[in-house]
Design a protein around this motif. Structure first.
Motif, PDB file in Angstrom:
ATOM      1  N   PHE A  60     -56.490  27.408  -6.646  1.00 17.79           N
ATOM      2  CA  PHE A  60     -55.141  27.975  -6.593  1.00 17.79           C
ATOM      3  C   PHE A  60     -54.388  27.532  -7.841  1.00 17.79           C
ATOM      4  O   PHE A  60     -54.861  26.684  -8.602  1.00 17.79           O
ATOM      5  CB  PHE A  60     -54.437  27.547  -5.300  1.00 17.79           C
ATOM      6  CG  PHE A  60     -54.950  28.270  -4.074  1.00 17.79           C
ATOM      7  CD1 PHE A  60     -54.416  29.494  -3.698  1.00 17.79           C
ATOM      8  CD2 PHE A  60     -55.989  27.747  -3.315  1.00 17.79           C
ATOM      9  CE1 PHE A  60     -54.902  30.180  -2.591  1.00 17.79           C
ATOM     10  CE2 PHE A  60     -56.484  28.427  -2.202  1.00 17.79           C
ATOM     11  CZ  PHE A  60     -55.933  29.653  -1.834  1.00 17.79           C
TER      12      PHE A  60
ATOM     13  N   GLU B 185     -47.075  28.877  -3.048  1.00 16.09           N
ATOM     14  CA  GLU B 185     -48.411  29.471  -3.007  1.00 16.09           C
ATOM     15  C   GLU B 185     -48.992  29.582  -1.600  1.00 16.09           C
ATOM     16  O   GLU B 185     -49.959  30.311  -1.387  1.00 16.09           O
ATOM     17  CB  GLU B 185     -49.348  28.657  -3.898  1.00 16.09           C
ATOM     18  CG  GLU B 185     -50.351  29.524  -4.604  1.00 16.09           C
ATOM     19  CD  GLU B 185     -51.112  28.764  -5.673  1.00 16.09           C
ATOM     20  OE1 GLU B 185     -50.942  27.538  -5.788  1.00 16.09           O
ATOM     21  OE2 GLU B 185     -51.889  29.410  -6.382  1.00 16.09           O
ATOM     22  N   ASN B 186     -48.434  28.843  -0.648  1.00 12.75           N
ATOM     23  CA  ASN B 186     -48.932  28.965   0.721  1.00 12.75           C
ATOM     24  C   ASN B 186     -48.140  29.979   1.544  1.00 12.75           C
ATOM     25  O   ASN B 186     -48.365  30.121   2.744  1.00 12.75           O
ATOM     26  CB  ASN B 186     -48.908  27.608   1.433  1.00 12.75           C
ATOM     27  CG  ASN B 186     -49.968  26.671   0.877  1.00 12.75           C
ATOM     28  OD1 ASN B 186     -50.818  27.093   0.083  1.00 12.75           O
ATOM     29  ND2 ASN B 186     -49.920  25.410   1.267  1.00 12.75           N
ATOM     30  N   ALA B 187     -47.233  30.702   0.888  1.00 14.15           N
ATOM     31  CA  ALA B 187     -46.436  31.701   1.608  1.00 14.15           C
ATOM     32  C   ALA B 187     -47.347  32.786   2.159  1.00 14.15           C
ATOM     33  O   ALA B 187     -48.469  33.000   1.667  1.00 14.15           O
ATOM     34  CB  ALA B 187     -45.400  32.305   0.673  1.00 14.15           C
ATOM     35  N   CYS B 188     -46.881  33.478   3.187  1.00 14.46           N
ATOM     36  CA  CYS B 188     -47.658  34.569   3.771  1.00 14.46           C
ATOM     37  C   CYS B 188     -47.710  35.707   2.751  1.00 14.46           C
ATOM     38  O   CYS B 188     -46.697  36.059   2.156  1.00 14.46           O
ATOM     39  CB  CYS B 188     -47.004  35.059   5.056  1.00 14.46           C
ATOM     40  SG  CYS B 188     -46.746  33.754   6.261  1.00 14.46           S
ATOM     41  N   GLY B 189     -48.887  36.256   2.568  1.00 13.70           N
ATOM     42  CA  GLY B 189     -49.052  37.322   1.578  1.00 13.70           C
ATOM     43  C   GLY B 189     -49.714  36.829   0.309  1.00 13.70           C
ATOM     44  O   GLY B 189     -49.981  37.607  -0.596  1.00 13.70           O
ATOM     45  N   VAL B 190     -49.990  35.521   0.244  1.00 13.79           N
ATOM     46  CA  VAL B 190     -50.748  34.986  -0.892  1.00 13.79           C
ATOM     47  C   VAL B 190     -52.183  34.750  -0.427  1.00 13.79           C
ATOM     48  O   VAL B 190     -52.414  34.012   0.535  1.00 13.79           O
ATOM     49  CB  VAL B 190     -50.161  33.663  -1.426  1.00 13.79           C
ATOM     50  CG1 VAL B 190     -50.964  33.180  -2.629  1.00 13.79           C
ATOM     51  CG2 VAL B 190     -48.692  33.832  -1.782  1.00 13.79           C
ATOM     52  N   TYR B 191     -53.113  35.396  -1.090  1.00 16.07           N
ATOM     53  CA  TYR B 191     -54.522  35.257  -0.745  1.00 16.07           C
ATOM     54  C   TYR B 191     -55.277  34.617  -1.900  1.00 16.07           C
ATOM     55  O   TYR B 191     -54.935  34.852  -3.066  1.00 16.07           O
ATOM     56  CB  TYR B 191     -55.164  36.634  -0.577  1.00 16.07           C
ATOM     57  CG  TYR B 191     -54.807  37.421   0.661  1.00 16.07           C
ATOM     58  CD1 TYR B 191     -55.549  37.275   1.820  1.00 16.07           C
ATOM     59  CD2 TYR B 191     -53.779  38.353   0.643  1.00 16.07           C
ATOM     60  CE1 TYR B 191     -55.264  38.033   2.946  1.00 16.07           C
ATOM     61  CE2 TYR B 191     -53.487  39.115   1.767  1.00 16.07           C
ATOM     62  CZ  TYR B 191     -54.233  38.949   2.921  1.00 16.07           C
ATOM     63  OH  TYR B 191     -53.954  39.701   4.024  1.00 16.07           O
ATOM     64  N   SER B 192     -56.335  33.891  -1.593  1.00 22.25           N
ATOM     65  CA  SER B 192     -57.318  33.610  -2.636  1.00 22.25           C
ATOM     66  C   SER B 192     -58.125  34.896  -2.775  1.00 22.25           C
ATOM     67  O   SER B 192     -58.223  35.682  -1.826  1.00 22.25           O
ATOM     68  CB  SER B 192     -58.244  32.466  -2.219  1.00 22.25           C
ATOM     69  OG  SER B 192     -59.166  32.906  -1.230  1.00 22.25           O
TER      70      SER B 192
END
Lengths: 472, 287
Positions: free
Chosen positions: A249, A255-262
């Motif tokens: 990441f 970065e851990n918000a909803c809508g953030v993907y690896s």
């Protein structure tokens, strides 16, 4: 090099074009983009080959395919002969014909490429492999059983190649795969539209015909550790090819918000779990209206193109260097552009902005300029102070690379790893610091290409065979 | 394929499966989880291991029918097979002799807390068990928990059985009454674990919670299960599932837990519409 004794032939300066689905159509479906040569086109393309005696193309192939030989056979319409020739060195030609970065490998060294476009080696390879897949599989020669057992951990490109080579030599091979289907990154990572999953499974089926046993849902490091496979498990040697299964990441706020993907998650949900068929398939995915993919490699291109197919209105590649430095295959970048993927070059986010429900609404970005070349030889991006701007997005896919998955290295005593966690293995043999244990592919090199992993699998198979032959 | 050798209906929407999985059973330890998939179209869901039997080569899981997958799981019967079953995943619970410990199970959380309580007892701890549920009919494994504890306190939110109140009410009493509690293990719904941590923080009592984040592969590959612990991002699947509850960002956990709520609702309503309860053996879900 122009083969003085041969009669001169007129060379078509350009490759025979690859027929593709129309960009506007394919950007909304998951069917394969490149449709493959016709028989006529493949013969014409194969006949562009000069059949150079010194075959410079071969030095660019990590698995040492005899390129002029298979192309020569294809040029004469002998596809049976061509695929046999390919399979002497390459266990997965249908995969490699589709996903190898030929422009930086075999085709880079093609003599024709000095004046014209090089021979489309990858496209010819793909045709021959598909020709075989469409008919009955070729009988493959397997040496008599040696009585030796080898465990292969991971069923990605390196593991499959290593397993195929060892099985042909008569060793009894079991592949342990953590997921529920074999194939590794070929199944979870590379999208259907670039590498159809039935192609992968058919190639793996050929491997099973060689006598390779594949155990899925078998997480080495958990149900058993490598030492247990060697002692008590009955295996004489172990090959570790567990890949680059640890997503990196950015380590920026939000970065851990909803809508953030690896990228791994975004692609695994789509490819392995078939989320594009939700709700017929049970695994959901959420793609917003405007998607930003961070990174510039093949994985980033795959994610950006996948986002369009999942229904995103806009899909952006956000990359901190310029177009010239994009590490992705040229063809992938071209295809992405044709399909409408947009590019924000010299740009990198500094934080992800979210709403009260913790969902992504935007990214704050900084603009960059190119400075001096760094260790990788590419000009390094330098941030421009005060250039902050806000980009509205509702989905962010982080595709800045992957590290080695620590499950196996972390549970194998006496296995030397480097600071990044990659297994230390001799590039010439695949041998690790632990006797009887070999490794190859991304878990050793860090995230690289399918074909390099296959080359490492082949190298290790040779050493394992030598090791087992000396161990009686 | 993995056979369901025993099914037990613990409550109307709570079921227990004992599943034949020799390789998982051989290594399973308290605190770990499995990932299963019902069929070819199925999603991969994590379930915490509620028990294991090395001799019978089985793993026991308890689940509540909430989403499409768990509802479908509920229609399977003894003798049916699961397509995929991988494990044991995650790190096992840290077991040592802490002296006196409290194990709190809320609702479904009683199932995963049981093997931890048992392991702690075997390690020489005095284990005080606390279990609670919304109402009497949702309580299960009271006897089993009792066998793993020196004493067991039971509560229901509505007072329909034993004491009326929340597990935190009992926990406060236990901490006040029994000094020198060395560790608290709390497993249950997020709000419950959060409330327990709020309480134990007052007393400076170290508290371990087990996080049931959304996962895909369960081997550290996708990062879907990431959670902030002590300001750092951790993957529940490989760094957990157990963490120091005082350091867990529960607010973030709660937000991430409902990422797919609209999709889940769609899948459930579609599933309920398309299928009456049609289990393979005609037991109506009772077996």
């Amino acid at each position: 090099m122009n083969g003085g004794s041969k009669p001169k032939k007129t060379i078509e300066p350009k490759k025979n074009p690859m027929p593709c689905q129309e960009p506007a159509v394919r950007a909304r479906n998951f069917n394969e983009v490149a449709l493959g040569y016709s028989e006529e086109a493949v013969v014409a393309e194969a006949n562009r080959c000069l059949q150079c005696k010194n075959a410079p193309c071969r030095q660019g192939c990590p698995v040492e395919v005899d390129i002029p030989a298979f192309i020569g056979l294809a040029a004469g319409g002998d596809f049976y002969g061509a695929i046999r020739k390919l399979k002497e060195k390459n266990a997965l030609p249908a995969v490699c014909g589709r996903v190898c970065p030929q422009e930086s490998q075999c085709e880079k060294y093609c003599t024709l490429g000095k004046k014209h476009e090089p021979v489309a080696i990858g496209r010819i390879e793909r045709f021959c492999a598909d020709w075989e897949l469409a008919g009955a599989a070729l009988p493959q020669e397997v040496k008599p059983p040696t009585g030796k057992k080898v465990a292969v951990v991971g069923s990605g490109p390196s593991g499959l190649t290593c397993a195929a080579d060892l099985a042909k030599l008569g060793h009894q091979v079991t592949i342990f795969e953590a997921l529920h289907v074999p194939g590794g990154v070929l199944m979870y990572g590379i999208p259907e539209f670039r590498l159809p999953k039935n192609v992968v499974q058919t190639e793996i089926g050929n491997l099973k015909d060689l006598g390779v046993n594949i155990e899925v849902n078998a997480v080495v490091g958990k149900f058993a550790v490598v030492d247990e496979l060697l002692n008590g498990g009955g295996f004489d040697a172990v090959f570790i090819g567990t890949g680059a299964g640890l997503p990196y990441f950015m380590n920026i706020p939000g970065e851990n918000a909803c809508g953030v993907y690896s990228a791994n998650e975004f692609l695994t949900r789509t490819n392995l779990m078939k989320a594009y068929r939700f709700p017929e398939a049970d695994t959901p995915i959420r793609v917003g209206r405007k998607v930003a993919v961070l990174g510039g490699g093949n994985v980033a291109m795959d994610a950006a193109r996948t986002a369009l197919r999942l229904g995103a209105e806009e899909s952006w590649i956000v990359y901190r260097r310029s177009k010239k430095e994009l590490p992705a295959r040229h063809e992938e970048v071209e295809h992405a552009e044709e399909e409408g993927v947009k590019f924000a070059f010299l740009t990198s986010p500094t934080r992800i902005i979210y709403n009260d429900d913790y969902w992504v609404t935007a990214m704050e970005c900084l603009q960059y300029k190119l400075g001096e070349p760094d260790a990788s030889g590419r000009r390094s991006p330098v941030p421009i102070p005060g250039s902050e701007f806000v980009m509205d997005v509702d989905t962010v896919v982080v595709a800045i690379g992957q590290g080695p998955n620590p499950l196996v290295p972390g549970t194998t005593e006496g296995l030397q790893c480097n600071k990044k966690g990659n297994i230390v293995a001799d590039p010439g043999t695949g041998a690790t610091s632990k006797p009887g244990v070999y490794a190859g592919g991304d878990v050793v090199t860090g995230a690289a290409t399918v074909i390099l992993a296959m080359g490492a699998g082949r190298t290790a198979a040779k050493s394992i065979h030598a090791y087992l032959s000396g161990k009686n | 394929m993995y056979r369901i050798v025993r099914k037990e209906a613990l409550a109307p929407t709570l079921s227990l499966f004992e599943i034949e999985a020799p390789l998982v059973a051989r290594k399973a330890r308290a605190g770990q989880f499995v990932i299963l998939r019902i069929n070819e179209e199925g999603e991969r869901i994590p379930l915490t291991i509620a028990d294991f039997d090395r001799a019978r080569e089985t793993i026991t899981c308890v689940f509540q029918e909430v989403g499409k997958t768990t509802k479908e799981l509920g229609t399977l019967c003894e003798g049916d097979y699961l397509q995929d079953f991988a494990g044991p995943l995650g790190l096992p619970s840290h077991i040592e002799n802490f002296g006196r410990v409290v194990c709190v199970g809320g609702g479904l959380g009683v199932a995963p807390v049981f093997p931890i309580a048992r392991a702690l007892k075997e390690a020489g701890n005095e284990v005080i068990g606390i279990m609670g549920a919304r109402t009497k009919e949702l309580l299960f494994w009271e006897e089993k928990m009792y066998s793993a504890c020196s004493e067991l306190w039971v509560t229901t939110d509505d007072g329909s059985y034993s004491r009326k109140g929340f597990v935190t009410d009992l926990l406060r009493e236990v901490i006040e009454k029994k000094k020198d509690v060395g560790l608290c293990v709390a497993i249950g719904p997020l709000p419950m674990m959060r409330a327990v941590c709020g309480l134990t923080r007052e007393y400076g009592l170290k508290t371990v919670v087990s996080l049931n984040s959304i996962m895909v592969d369960g081997t550290g590959m996708c990062g879907c299960c990431r959670v902030t612990v002590g300001g750092k991002t951790k993957f529940a699947c490989v760094d957990g599932p157990e963490f120091d509850g005082h350091l867990v960002d529960f607010e973030e956990m709660a937000r991430r837990a409902v990422i797919y709520k609209p999709q889940e609702q769609l899948a459930v309503s579609r599933y309920v519409k398309n299928s009456a309860h049609n289990c393979s053996c005609g037991c109506g879900g009772g077996r």
